[in-house]
Write an enzyme that holds these catalytic residues in place. Structure first.
Site, PDB file in Angstrom:
ATOM      1  N   GLU A 175      -3.921  -7.125  -0.682  1.00 20.04           N
ATOM      2  CA  GLU A 175      -5.222  -7.164  -0.544  1.00 20.04           C
ATOM      3  C   GLU A 175      -5.676  -7.124   0.942  1.00 20.04           C
ATOM      4  OE1 GLU A 175      -6.446 -10.978  -2.137  1.00 20.04           O
ATOM      5  OE2 GLU A 175      -5.826 -10.439  -4.125  1.00 20.04           O
ATOM      6  N   GLU A 294      -2.564  -8.448  -9.966  1.00 20.25           N
ATOM      7  CA  GLU A 294      -3.009  -9.623 -10.215  1.00 20.25           C
ATOM      8  C   GLU A 294      -4.121  -9.716 -11.168  1.00 20.25           C
ATOM      9  OE1 GLU A 294      -4.032 -11.949  -6.737  1.00 20.25           O
ATOM     10  OE2 GLU A 294      -2.202 -10.882  -5.541  1.00 20.25           O
TER      11      GLU A 294
END
Length: 506
Positions: A175, A294
């Site tokens: 991320e 995710e």
């Protein structure tokens, strides 16, 4: 009550693509009680010699989890892998700044690789490209994968792991588009660092697969520009781009909540299209695939999480992100799995985040039991019966409009032909009030029969499973039948359904 009518046509000759078993992966992060008090609890009656809980391991093995992402997540952007190797008594306790916890390093990468092997899972390892860089990523790879004869491979051997871990799949950070991330970078900064890290790692082990960071969610202001810019640097040296997305029902609007599969679908299409734009710009022959590493429902525990981190920061294995899942959460998870199957041509890995205690299908009590949350069941069914080749369905279904979405089909479905020739139909009925009468035309499977029918249905939408009571559990059903090459069944209102077909007579 009158049933809704829906029709599906599936044809043996019309396929989406081979389902990579790794779309049924999961995620273990050093966060909350996922590791400590989750997979690992020395002193527990079910603990093995290494301190891993055997009852938890059995539930993981039941899911047939093919790959587990490790060690994060936000945790990885401050990760010092060296802290978790060597004698436990010499390992430092660190401030874990991503989740304001104390990390004891009692479980490190060697122990985790042992656990993954016991679980029958591959490891998807993430390297720290937040606070660290190329050299540290290469050191970690050498420690893990090089057989012997170098400083770091011999260090691993001295720690008691003579054989290399042979980790195949590596994530280049986590991320990195997010300002919450330690070492957050612009797309240009990340693209250059990831590309150079990839090249250096491949010099050590040319057989590895690499995953470039994509957008953290579809609402990021940089999506899809992030993908376009970063892939301009990384496209030729990576195998996947990652996607992350979480889903919530904070508004307590179930029809809108169950329609959120359309958001996942749109996000996948956007990322795939951006990959193909970069492919065209580079005149490349390579098609880049997606690692949706995710995904899950996440919203129940957020208020509690804020209180924990404010009142008791720097605690050991705090009860963070411990969402207690409802029946309606299980319905959405089933729909999300169907969505992943409908993109089996591009989504080749996916990880439900996470595996134990932290937004997880498995929950534990310290010193006590382990049990299946509601979302365990659709993941189990998809993992068991959703391996093979995804079939292209033609679906005709009545639709509804919700607060956010328009033209939402009440029926959401996918079908997979397994390697033995059996076919499984997965079907979600989004209607909260009407059963759905399904007619499924079986082209090329006319002589098939119903081998098994499973329903997750009939429960209170807000019902939850606990240590002492599991009201949300699948039931065998028997109304499905095949007549003249057409599968007929009645799907209950608000239900997840699995219909397995096999060739032969009744």
């Amino acid at each position: 009550m009158d049933a809704l009518q829906a029709k599906v046509t599936l044809d043996k000759d019309y396929t989406i693509g081979k389902v990579d078993k790794r779309i049924y992966g999961s995620f273990v992060e050093h966060l909350g009680r996922c590791v400590y008090g989750g997979i690992y609890e020395p002193g527990h009656p079910q603990a093995d010699a290494q301190g891993f809980r055997k009852d938890v391991l059995e539930l993981v093995k039941e899911l047939r989890v093919p790959i587990v992402r490790y060690p994060g997540g936000n945790f990885v952007s401050g990760y010092r892998w060296e802290d978790g190797v060597g004698p436990r008594e010499n390992r430092p306790r660190r401030l874990e700044t991503a989740w304001k916890s104390i990390e004891t390093n009692a479980v490190g990468l060697n122990e985790f690789c042992d656990w993954a092997k016991m679980a029958g899972s591959e490891v998807m390892m993430a390297v720290n490209l937040g606070t660290r860089g190329i050299a540290e990523a290469c050191d970690l790879l050498e420690y893990c994968n090089h057989p012997s004869g170098s400083a770091l491979s011999d260090l691993r051997r001295s720690h008691g792991w003579a054989e290399p871990h042979r980790i195949k799949t590596w994530c280049l950070g986590n991320e990195m588009d997010g300002p919450w991330q330690m070492g957050h970078k612009t797309p240009a900064e990340y693209g250059r660092l990831a590309a150079e890290t990839a090249r250096a790692m491949r010099m050590i082990d040319s057989e590895i697969e690499l995953v470039s960071c994509g957008s953290s969610n579809p609402n990021m202001p940089t999506q899809p520009e992030w993908e376009a810019i970063t892939l301009s640097e990384t496209y030729d040296v990576v195998d996947f781009i990652s996607m992350h997305q979480y889903f919530s029902n904070e508004a307590d609007d179930t029809p809108d909540f169950l329609a959120q599969t359309l958001s996942m679908d749109g996000f996948i299409r956007s990322v795939a299209a951006t990959c193909d734009y970069v492919k065209a710009k580079k005149r490349s022959k390579k098609t880049l695939n997606i690692s949706f590493d995710e995904w899950n429902v996440w919203f129940h525990s957020r208020q509690q999480d804020n209180q924990i981190t404010e009142r008791t920061p720097w605690s050991l294995a705090p009860h963070l992100l411990e969402d207690i899942y409802t029946f309606e959460d299980a319905l959405l998870v089933g729909g999300l799995l169907i969505t992943l199957l409908t993109h089996a041509d591009r989504v080749k890995m996916a990880c439900m985040a996470q595996l134990v205690n932290v937004i997880a299908p498995i929950m534990t009590a310290e010193g006590g039991a382990a049990w299946r949350q509601t979302i365990y069941w659709p993941l189990l069914h998809a993992s068991l019966y959703g391996r093979g080749t995804a079939l292209q369905l033609a679906v005709s279904s009545p639709k509804y409009d919700s607060k956010t979405y328009t033209d939402v089909p009440y029926l959401h479905a996918a079908a997979v032909e397994n390697d033995e020739g059996g076919v499984t139909v997965f079907a979600l009925n989004r209607s909260l009030s009407h059963p759905l009468e399904l007619a499924c035309v079986l082209r090329g499977y006319e002589d098939y029969r119903v081998a098994e029918q499973i329903e997750l249905a009939g429960a209170d939408l807000k019902a939850v499973n606990t240590e002492h009571s599991q009201p949300v559990a699948p039931q065998k059903a028997g109304n499905a039948k095949v007549e003249n090459g057409v599968l007929h069944t009645l799907l209950p209102a608000a239900s997840w359904n699995v219909i397995r077909l096999e060739k032969g007579t009744k």
